[in-house]
Scaffold this active site. Structure first.
Site, short mmCIF file in Angstrom:
data_model
loop_
_atom_site.label_atom_id
_atom_site.label_comp_id
_atom_site.label_asym_id
_atom_site.label_seq_id
_atom_site.Cartn_x
_atom_site.Cartn_y
_atom_site.Cartn_z
N ASP A 57 0.79 -1.24 0.00
CA ASP A 57 0.00 0.00 0.00
C ASP A 57 0.83 1.29 0.00
O ASP A 57 0.56 2.20 0.80
CB ASP A 57 -0.96 0.01 1.21
CG ASP A 57 -1.95 -1.14 1.18
OD1 ASP A 57 -1.92 -1.95 0.24
OD2 ASP A 57 -2.76 -1.23 2.12
N ASP A 93 -4.53 -0.75 -1.70
CA ASP A 93 -5.82 -0.61 -1.04
C ASP A 93 -6.72 0.03 -2.11
O ASP A 93 -6.34 1.04 -2.71
CB ASP A 93 -5.63 0.31 0.17
CG ASP A 93 -6.60 0.03 1.31
OD1 ASP A 93 -6.99 -1.14 1.50
OD2 ASP A 93 -6.94 0.99 2.04
N HIS A 138 -10.58 0.86 -2.66
CA HIS A 138 -11.95 0.88 -2.15
C HIS A 138 -12.94 1.52 -3.13
O HIS A 138 -12.61 2.54 -3.76
CB HIS A 138 -12.02 1.66 -0.84
CG HIS A 138 -11.18 1.10 0.27
ND1 HIS A 138 -11.21 -0.23 0.62
CD2 HIS A 138 -10.29 1.70 1.11
CE1 HIS A 138 -10.38 -0.41 1.64
NE2 HIS A 138 -9.80 0.73 1.95
N HIS A 175 -10.46 7.04 1.65
CA HIS A 175 -9.09 6.91 1.15
C HIS A 175 -9.02 5.83 0.07
O HIS A 175 -9.86 4.94 0.03
CB HIS A 175 -8.13 6.56 2.30
CG HIS A 175 -8.40 5.20 2.91
ND1 HIS A 175 -9.40 5.00 3.84
CD2 HIS A 175 -7.85 3.99 2.68
CE1 HIS A 175 -9.42 3.71 4.18
NE2 HIS A 175 -8.51 3.07 3.48
N LYS A 195 -6.92 -4.98 -2.93
CA LYS A 195 -7.64 -5.46 -1.75
C LYS A 195 -8.59 -4.39 -1.23
O LYS A 195 -8.40 -3.21 -1.54
CB LYS A 195 -6.65 -5.87 -0.66
CG LYS A 195 -5.87 -4.71 -0.11
CD LYS A 195 -4.85 -5.18 0.89
CE LYS A 195 -4.12 -4.03 1.52
NZ LYS A 195 -5.00 -3.12 2.27
N CYS A 198 -1.79 -2.84 7.77
CA CYS A 198 -1.65 -3.79 6.66
C CYS A 198 -0.36 -4.59 6.72
O CYS A 198 -0.36 -5.77 6.37
CB CYS A 198 -1.82 -3.07 5.34
SG CYS A 198 -3.55 -2.54 5.16
C1 VGL Z 1 -4.67 0.65 5.77
C2 VGL Z 1 -6.13 1.71 7.17
C3 VGL Z 1 -7.13 1.58 6.24
C4 VGL Z 1 -3.29 0.17 5.51
C5 VGL Z 1 -5.68 0.50 4.84
O1 VGL Z 1 -2.90 0.02 4.32
O2 VGL Z 1 -2.54 -0.08 6.50
N1 VGL Z 1 -4.92 1.24 6.93
N2 VGL Z 1 -6.90 0.97 5.08
ZN ZN Z 2 -8.32 1.05 3.48
#
Ligand code: VGL
Ligand code: ZN
Length: 214
Positions: free
Chosen positions: A9, A49, A51, A83, A108, A153
């Protein structure tokens, strides 16, 4: 034994200027580029990440404060700022990351109703992301992790990787965390070690590889 570098990420929204900035999140990029250039990894994989708008983990969906929690069918969920929305600038890799050296990108957090901290399984453990299948096909048994965030993550990916039977090493200076509660990052590294993983630095990694070649 084949190894892979797993970049977790490293996206604009997790860096300063992004929607869910991890302090110094961008500072890991130069050392990660150096690691990719060593060619000491048989594979380099990266996760995003990714979404949809209105994701279950977004505080805005409920009109609640960020960093509070809500109950979901898979347990309590921390609520984050919006995010890494699919296709937006925030979801792109940090521009300084040499993403041309990445062989496989795994997405993901795509399901609107289930979050996914781990790069292997969603938080409800219903679906795999495809990363394990990719690594198995490639014959990878050893993973080096770097990226964001140490206490989410990177932590959950490391624990799942250990459970799936990989040798796991986290490259500490190539990770940064959120520390919603101070100490979360140190706690995360301790949990990884307690579960059988190792923690190293990129410098230690370079030194050990140099010694092996002498
Ligand atoms: C993450 C919070 C929300 C991460 C992803 O990549 O650690 N943290 N979504
Ligand atoms: Zn996230």
């Amino acid at each position: 034994m084949k190894n892979a570098l797993l970049l977790v990420d490293i996206q604009n929204d997790f860096c300063p200027g992004g929607a869910l900035p991890v302090p110094e999140g961008d500072r890991i990029v130069p050392a990660i580029n150096r690691l990719m250039h060593t060619q000491l990894f048989q594979k380099v994989a990266a996760t995003k990440d990714w979404h949809p708008p209105g994701h279950i983990s977004f505080a805005s969906r409920y009109g609640k404060e960020v960093y509070t929690t809500t109950d979901t069918p898979y347990g309590p969920q921390i609520l984050w700022p919006d995010h890494c929305i699919q296709g937006t600038w925030g979801a792109e890799f940090h521009p300084a990351l040499e993403s041309g050296l990445i062989r496989q990108v795994v997405y993901k957090g795509i399901d609107p109703e289930i979050d996914s901290y781990s790069t292997f399984f969603d938080n409800a453990r219903l679906q795999q992301t495809g990363l394990h299948a990719y690594l198995q096909d490639a014959g990878v048994t050893e993973l080096y992790l770097a990226g964001l965030a140490t206490d989410y993550c990177v932590l959950f990916s490391s624990l799942d990787a250990l459970e799936l039977g990989y040798r796991v090493t986290v490259i500490e200076d190539c990770c940064r965390g959120v520390d919603v509660r101070p100490g979360d990052c140190q706690m995360a590294l301790a949990k990884i070690v307690a579960a059988g993983g190792r923690v190293t630095s990129s410098q230690e990694f370079f030194n050990s590889r140099k010694e092996e070649r002498q």
